[in-house]
Design a protein around this motif. Structure first.
Motif, short mmCIF file in Angstrom:
data_model
loop_
_atom_site.label_atom_id
_atom_site.label_comp_id
_atom_site.label_asym_id
_atom_site.label_seq_id
_atom_site.Cartn_x
_atom_site.Cartn_y
_atom_site.Cartn_z
N ALA A 43 97.37 43.48 46.68
CA ALA A 43 98.47 42.55 46.42
C ALA A 43 98.86 42.55 44.95
O ALA A 43 100.04 42.45 44.61
N ASN A 44 97.90 42.68 44.07
CA ASN A 44 98.19 42.71 42.64
C ASN A 44 99.02 43.93 42.25
O ASN A 44 99.91 43.84 41.41
N LEU A 55 104.78 36.54 47.16
CA LEU A 55 104.89 35.31 47.92
C LEU A 55 103.67 35.03 48.77
O LEU A 55 103.34 33.88 49.01
N GLY A 56 103.03 36.06 49.24
CA GLY A 56 101.85 35.86 50.07
C GLY A 56 101.47 37.13 50.79
O GLY A 56 102.20 38.11 50.79
N ARG A 88 106.17 30.36 53.34
CA ARG A 88 107.31 29.44 53.44
C ARG A 88 107.27 28.42 52.31
O ARG A 88 108.28 28.15 51.67
N SER A 89 106.11 27.84 52.05
CA SER A 89 106.00 26.84 50.99
C SER A 89 106.32 27.43 49.63
O SER A 89 107.01 26.80 48.83
N ARG A 90 105.85 28.62 49.37
CA ARG A 90 106.16 29.27 48.09
C ARG A 90 107.65 29.54 47.97
O ARG A 90 108.22 29.44 46.88
N GLY A 97 114.10 28.19 45.23
CA GLY A 97 113.83 27.98 46.66
C GLY A 97 114.87 27.16 47.38
O GLY A 97 115.19 27.41 48.53
N ALA A 98 115.41 26.15 46.70
CA ALA A 98 116.41 25.32 47.37
C ALA A 98 117.69 26.10 47.60
O ALA A 98 118.43 25.82 48.54
#
Length: 178
Positions: A43-44, A55-56, A88-90, A97-98
């Motif tokens: 991931a890094n 994001l994940g 989703r939260s990230r 994000g908004a």
């Protein structure tokens, strides 16, 4: 004096030299292939090479060949579902994000899980009250309809060809808001 054995070839010495040469060549070849083959394994590395925040990461799920049901994919392990909640939260809590209105899920090859990722992310967004329109842009191997158990036609290819209307191509899934 008559020699006891032949001077050449020196088979034992030749075998030792050949074995050592093959070992050195094998190590050199494997290292060069490792360095010359561009790939991202952690991931890094993804985050560093793209210069974008990660994001994940969703865990690999093997052997699950069922569609996503209305209960947010109960066929998948809890760690898999939690990974999409985290993504989703990230997304929603990020600086922009908004304002996120469009998200693309893509990859370089077949069978890497684009449909599964897009479907689970869409479900996750819909479960928090967002209105989500999931568009399957794969005109050759579309699978979103099988995942959500909705009819395949009319779809994006009908809209591109001009034989369908946009409102008829939108299908409601079992998930509210999706």
């Amino acid at each position: 004096e008559v020699p006891q054995g032949p001077i050449l070839p020196r088979t034992q010495l030749n075998l030792i030299i050949a074995f050592l040469s093959a070992c050195v060549l094998g190590v050199a070849l494997s290292l060069s292939l490792d360095f010359l083959r561009p790939r991202l394994t952690t991931a890094n590395e993804v985050s560093e090479s793209l210069g974008l925040p990660l994001l994940g990461v969703a865990p690999r799920v093997k052997g699950v060949k069922v569609g996503i049901d209305g209960a947010a994919g109960e066929a998948f392990p809890p760690a898999f579902r939690e990974a999409f909640r985290s993504i989703r939260s990230r997304l929603l809590l990020s600086r922009d994000g908004a304002g996120i209105r469009t998200l693309v899920v893509t990859s370089t090859g077949v069978g890497e899980g684009k449909t599964l990722v897009a479907g689970n992310l869409a479900i996750s967004m819909a479960l928090v009250g967002r209105r989500v329109l999931l568009v399957d842009g794969d005109l050759r191997r579309s699978n979103v309809h099988t995942l959500f158990k909705v009819p395949n036609s009319p779809g994006l290819s009908d809209l591109v060809a001009g034989t369908g209307e946009p409102m008829t191509a939108i299908q409601q899934s079992a998930v509210s808001g999706l």
